[in-house]
Structures are given as structure tokens and as C-alpha cells.
Design an enzyme around this catalytic site. Structure first.
Site: not given
Ligand code: COA
Length: 475
Positions: A281, A311, A357, A366, A412
Site C-alpha cells: 500500500s 496484505h 512477515h 502491533r 492482522d
Molecule cells: C506476510 C507474507 C505474505 C510474507 O511473505 P514472504 O516474505 O514471501 O514470506 P516467507 O519468505 O516467509 O515465505 C517463504 C515460504 O513460507 C510460506 N509462508 C509464509 N508465511 C506463511 C504462513 N503464515 N503460513 C504458511 N506458509 C507461510 C510462503 O508462502 C512461502 O512459501 P513458498 O516458498 O511455497 O512460496 C506471508 O508470511 C504470508 O502469506 N502470511 C499470511 C498472510 C498474512 O498474514 N498477511 C499479512 C501480512 S502483515
């Protein structure tokens, strides 16, 4: 203490700019928080005073360090969503993987302690946070009250925007209605009109400031209308000119009778506001506005990004997932049963919403601030208990699962459960509140972007074949 935090503490001791000391206080002064208590100035007057100082500082940084490298860019980084590439300037906040967010150089706990409160309130007023983001200074109570009054005075929305919102089907997601209404407000953009009339570049920020103030002020009436249309009777209570922004937001939603809910909104709007510049965002606002699109067009783009489930929409996903958990295993499941449920989610190829994250490597402060609020106001709420239980189980499961870089909860994971407690149970609306808060952070930076004359963004891209050849030719 992180290196970053050590740096920002040192900055207190740096000398101030003066005629006899024209050099800026090195790059560190960007994070210097000063306590400003002389004759009350408006926010706009104060920004106007700070602009030449910041311009000098940037001139100095570019002259001294302009050709130095901030680090390597690897091919993995390019394919990995630009993770870790240092490529943006963002003044309002900075995110440390271990310490979490600092607004200027104040942590969330420090903001809760130092920013002005409403009469009888304990949580910070987001008006104060907005002032802090823009100036690096903690405002006086008087300055914050003036900002509340200013925002209330600007809060009316044009009748055609009301009609536009009223014309949306209730089945259109509230975030889409929100984005649509913000774009429509563009009709009255001061900046767009000023640009068309050919005003000089150095005055751009003043029009962007007015648009940003108008936009922030109008958000309660916009989101209140969406909420009342979709979930209630379509009647929107009026803004009270003598009340603060969060009170008025609660009022238009129909919750102003609940003091604790108003306090929750003050905390909520403060902590969701800014999360440095690279998140979706924030970066969309910066990118779109770099083409000199006005704040309405730019912020609407931010909302479209916030509406994605990875997000901002994660806050609605969390509640949905917790309800599914409760429906399938009951309200007070054993740790073993919860653990199994978490594993089932992972095995079905889904993420655990609210965990992980892109930058943080510890529990999101937070989350901790919201947990603290819950412990004070709703310690026995069954959903809060479930959220707390998940906190003790999910990180270990994610660690064992072995993919997630950060197994800890993010913002979240907690917000929806607090809203549920106070009766705001409509999950599809949760990201809208996130959006109201995010306006404070991204618009504060947008004002600075124009004050500092930042150019249009244009990173370089390559097709995969070219990247491959680039390295094969080096062999
Ligand atoms: C926030 C988020 C998008 C960050 O993504 P990122 O920087 O790519 O995270 P990572 O580097 O830890 O990801 C590595 C792997 O772990 C997975 N992973 C990360 N968070 C995960 C979670 N909460 N549950 C399961 N798997 C997760 C990713 O999908 C990725 O899998 P892949 O290699 O098969 O694509 C991710 O942690 C997520 O999807 N969380 C859940 C959604 C969420 O809470 N979003 C709000 C963020 S403030």
C-alpha cells in the site's frame, strides 16, 4: 538494541542547523524527534519551516554519499519480490526485523506513552501520530486539538459521492466501494487543478497537503456510509465538530456510545498507519503519485493493494479461519486439537493467516500492543483466549513446517478479534479500517515526496532470457 535504534538515539545529541552551522545533522537527523512546545503553529506552517532543512540535508547526503553503494542486488532478490533491495526513501517510519516499527524514532510503546490523548483517554490520538510522521515532533495537546477540529471541518463529502456509494450493490466488497469513492473525490483535487493551471513545482506540496488533509478528513464519512449501507439502516450519523477523529469514526459507524471501542480505534488507527515504504500500500501510493497523479488517485491505488489477502485483507481472513477452527473443534479445544487443525491448514496448501512477515523476524509489536489492549479490556473473551492459544502453538508448527521465515504473528492476527468483541462483527469491513489508518502514513510521505521534488519512479527491468545471458556471457 538494534543498530538502527542506537543510531536514532545518538541523533538526539547532534547539533541543530543554524546560520553558523549550515551543515545538516548528517543523515541521522531524519529520525530526530524534538519536543515542540513554543507558540502553537499549524501543521502546515511547521512543515514549511522544515522543508528547507530537509532539502539541505538531502543535498548534503547526495553530495557526500551519492555514488556509494547501498548493497548488492542479486538475481534471487529480483525474482523474490525485490525483498531486501534498498531502493526507497521513506521518512515517517522504519522497520527493524527484530524491534519492529518505529514512527520517526518512537516505538509503539513510546507513541502510546508520549503522544497526546483525548480527555480521559489512555491511547494516543492518531492526529498526533500524523503530526509526528510529518515533522518528527511530538505535538502539543493544543496542536492536536486544532488538527481534530480541522479534520472535522473538512469532513463533508460531495452529494454525488454519497449517491455513488448509495448506488453500489451491497454485494460489492467494502474495499472496492472505498476505492471507488476515493477516486470520485478526485473531482475536487486542489493539486490536479493547480497543476493544470501551471503552478510552479516548488509549491506542489502545498496543494498535495490540502488534498491529503481533505482526504483524511472525509474518510469517516465515506467508510461510515459504506458500513451503514451494507450492514445497517443506511443512515449515517453526523460528524461532531468538537470530537476527535477516532470518536467521529466510531460515531459514523454507530459505536460512539462505547468508550472502550473509541479507545480501540485510537490505538488501531495509530498502529496501522505506517510500515515504512516498501509494503504494497505504501509503495503503490509512492509509485502512482510519482507520476504526479493527485493524492486521491494515488491513495485509491493503495487501497486496491491493501485489499489483497496477503496484505490488509489478511485481517478478515484471520477471523474467518478462527471461526472455521471454532466451528470444527469447538470453543475450548485442547492444544493438541488446535495443533492438528493448524497442520491440516498447512497440508491443504494454505497459509496460516496472521502469521509471517516479509521483514519482521519477531512478534509484531502491533500484535503485542493489541494483546496488551485485550488483556486490559477483554481478558475473558473466548475468541481472545483462542487467539492467545494460537500464539503458543502456531510458531512451533510453522518452524517445524520449515518454510516460513518468520513464524511469529503479525498485526492482522489480532485486530479482527478485538473488533468482534465490541460488536463490529462484519469481517469484510475490517480492511476498510486498516485503509483509513494507512492513509495517515502514506499521505504524510506523499506530502514530503512533493516537497522534496522526488522524480517519477522508473526501476529497470529485464526479460529472463536476458538475465540468463548476462551471466552466461560472463563465464
Ligand atoms: C506476510 C507474507 C505474505 C510474507 O511473505 P514472504 O516474505 O514471501 O514470506 P516467507 O519468505 O516467509 O515465505 C517463504 C515460504 O513460507 C510460506 N509462508 C509464509 N508465511 C506463511 C504462513 N503464515 N503460513 C504458511 N506458509 C507461510 C510462503 O508462502 C512461502 O512459501 P513458498 O516458498 O511455497 O512460496 C506471508 O508470511 C504470508 O502469506 N502470511 C499470511 C498472510 C498474512 O498474514 N498477511 C499479512 C501480512 S502483515
Amino acid at each position: 538494541m538494534s543498530l538502527l535504534r542506537t543510531f536514532s538515539r545518538i541523533s538526539y545529541r547532534l547539533p541543530k542547523i543554524s546560520a553558523s552551522n549550515p551543515l545538516p545533522r548528517k543523515a541521522l537527523s531524519a529520525t530526530c524527534t524534538r519536543f515542540y512546545a513554543s507558540r502553537p503553529k499549524t501543521l502546515k506552517e511547521r512543515i514549511e519551516e522544515l522543508i528547507p532543512e530537509k532539502q539541505e540535508e538531502i543535498k548534503f547526503v547526495k553530495k557526500e554519499h551519492g555514488t556509494k553503494s547501498m548493497g548488492n542486488v542479486t538475481v534471487d532478490m529480483i525474482y523474490g519480490g525485490m525483498r531486501g533491495i534498498k531502493g526507497l526513501v521513506w521518512e515517517g517510519s522504519v522497520l527493524d526485523p527484530e524491534e519492529g516499527i518505529e514512527f520517526r524514532d518512537l516505538t509503539i510503546d513510546e507513541c502510546r506513552e508520549k503522544l497526546p490523548k483525548a480527555e480521559g483517554g489512555k491511547e494516543p490520538l492518531p492526529e498526533g501520530l500524523f503530526w509526528l510522521l510529518l515533522t518528527g515532533e511530538v505535538p502539543t495537546e493544543e496542536q492536536v486539538r486544532a488538527l481534530s477540529a480541522d479534520w472535522a471541518a473538512r469532513s463533508a463529502i460531495p452529494s454525488f459521492v454519497e449517491e455513488l456509494i448509495d448506488g453500489c450493490p451491497n454485494t460489492l466488497h467494502p474495499m472496492s466501494q472505498f476505492s471507488l469513492a476515493v477516486i470520485a473525490l478526485q473531482h475536487d483535487s486542489n493539486f490536479a487543478k493547480a497543476y493544470q493551471s501551471g503552478v510552479e513545482k516548488k509549491s506542489y506540496w502545498q496543494y498535495v497537503y490540502e488534498d491529503s488533509m481533505d482526504l483524511i478528513s472525509k474518510l469517516p464519512n465515506i467508510v461510515g456510509r459504506i458500513y451503514r449501507n451494507v450492514y445497517k439502516d443506511g443512515k449515517v450519523p453526523s460528524i461532531d465538530p468538537n470530537q476527535d477523529y477516532s470518536y467521529n469514526l466510531a460515531k459514523v459507524l454507530g459505536y460512539d456510545g462505547d468508550k472502550d471501542f473509541v479507545e480501540l480505534l485510537r490505538l488501531y488507527l495509530t498502529i496501522h498507519s505506517d510500515h515504512e515504504g516498501g509494503n504494497v500500500s505504501a509503495h503503490t501510493t509512492r509509485l502512482v503519485s510519482s507520476a504526479l497523479s493527485d493524492p486521491y488517485l494515488s491513495f485509491s491505488a493503495a487501497l486496491n493493494g491493501l485489499a489483497g489477502p496477503l496484505h490488509g485483507l489478511a485481517n478478515q481472513e484471520v477471523v474467518r479461519w478462527i471461526f472455521q477452527l471454532r466451528d470444527s473443534v469447538g470453543e475450548s479445544p485442547s492444544d493438541e486439537v488446535v495443533k492438528e487443525y493448524v497442520w491440516d491448514t498447512l497440508k491443504s496448501g494454505k497459509v496460516i493467516p496472521g502469521y509471517g512477515h516479509a521483514v519482521l523476524r519477531k512478534t509484531d509489536p502491533r500484535y503485542t500492543a493489541q494483546r496488551d489492549f485485550a488483556l486490559k479490556h477483554l481478558p475473558n473473551d473466548p475468541l481472545f483466549k483462542l487467539v492467545s492459544q494460537l500464539y503458543t502453538i502456531v510458531p512451533d508448527v510453522l518452524l517445524e513446517h520449515g518454510k516460513t521465515k518468520n513464524p511469529w504473528p503479525n498485526v492482522d492476527a489480532h485486530s479482527g478479534v478485538l473488533l468482534q468483541h465490541f460488536g463490529l462483527v462484519e469481517q469484510n469491513f475490517y480492511t476498510v479500517l486498516f485503509g483509513v489508518s494507512r492513509a495517515l502514513g502514506v499521505l504524510a510521505q506523499l506530502i514530503w515526496d512533493r516537497a522534496l521534488g522526488f522524480p517519477i519512479e522508473r526501476p529497470k527491468s529485464y526479460p529472463t532470457e536476458m538475465i540468463r545471458k548476462m551471466f552466461e556471457e560472463q563465464k
